[in-house]
Design an enzyme around this catalytic site. Structure first.
Site, short mmCIF file in Angstrom:
data_model
loop_
_atom_site.label_atom_id
_atom_site.label_comp_id
_atom_site.label_asym_id
_atom_site.label_seq_id
_atom_site.Cartn_x
_atom_site.Cartn_y
_atom_site.Cartn_z
N CYS A 1 -5.80 6.94 3.86
CA CYS A 1 -5.11 5.70 3.47
C CYS A 1 -5.08 5.55 1.94
CB CYS A 1 -5.84 4.53 4.13
SG CYS A 1 -5.47 2.92 3.46
N CYS B 1 -6.60 2.32 0.58
CA CYS B 1 -8.06 2.37 0.74
C CYS B 1 -8.70 3.11 -0.44
CB CYS B 1 -8.44 3.07 2.04
SG CYS B 1 -7.81 2.25 3.52
#
Length: 103
Positions: free
Chosen positions: A27, A30
């Site tokens: 991600c 993230c």
């Protein structure tokens, strides 16, 4: 000091706020959040505990807390959810939460 592994439920039941970052290695947002969380822990010391949970490895936890997008952060205090937000969060926002919910 005991080296017994603490369970997630034991950790979130403490009176210190616990910020849980639900993330995945693949991600992009993230990855943007990770250095912000590092800054938070560096600047907040023992006022908050930050835990990262990889949703690919801990699918039961992700399901339990109905994680639908990542990163999602949940702040626990005394075992209760006191704040929840998806998306990248600023250091300013997170430090405000530590001040608000810290003892």
């Amino acid at each position: 000091m005991s080296q017994a592994k603490e369970s997630f439920n034991d950790i979130i039941k403490g009176d210190k706020p616990v910020l849980v970052d639900f993330y995945a290695d693949w991600c992009g947002p993230c990855k943007q959040q990770a250095p912000i969380l590092k800054q938070l822990t560096d600047r907040s010391g023992d006022k908050v505990r930050v835990i990262k949970i990889n949703v690919d490895q801990a699918q039961a936890a992700a399901n339990q807390y109905q994680i639908r997008s990542i990163p999602t952060m949940i702040m626990f205090k005394d075992g209760k959810i006191v704040w929840r937000q998806s998306g990248v969060q600023s250091l300013h926002t997170l430090e405000g939460l530590v001040k608000q919910f810290g003892s």
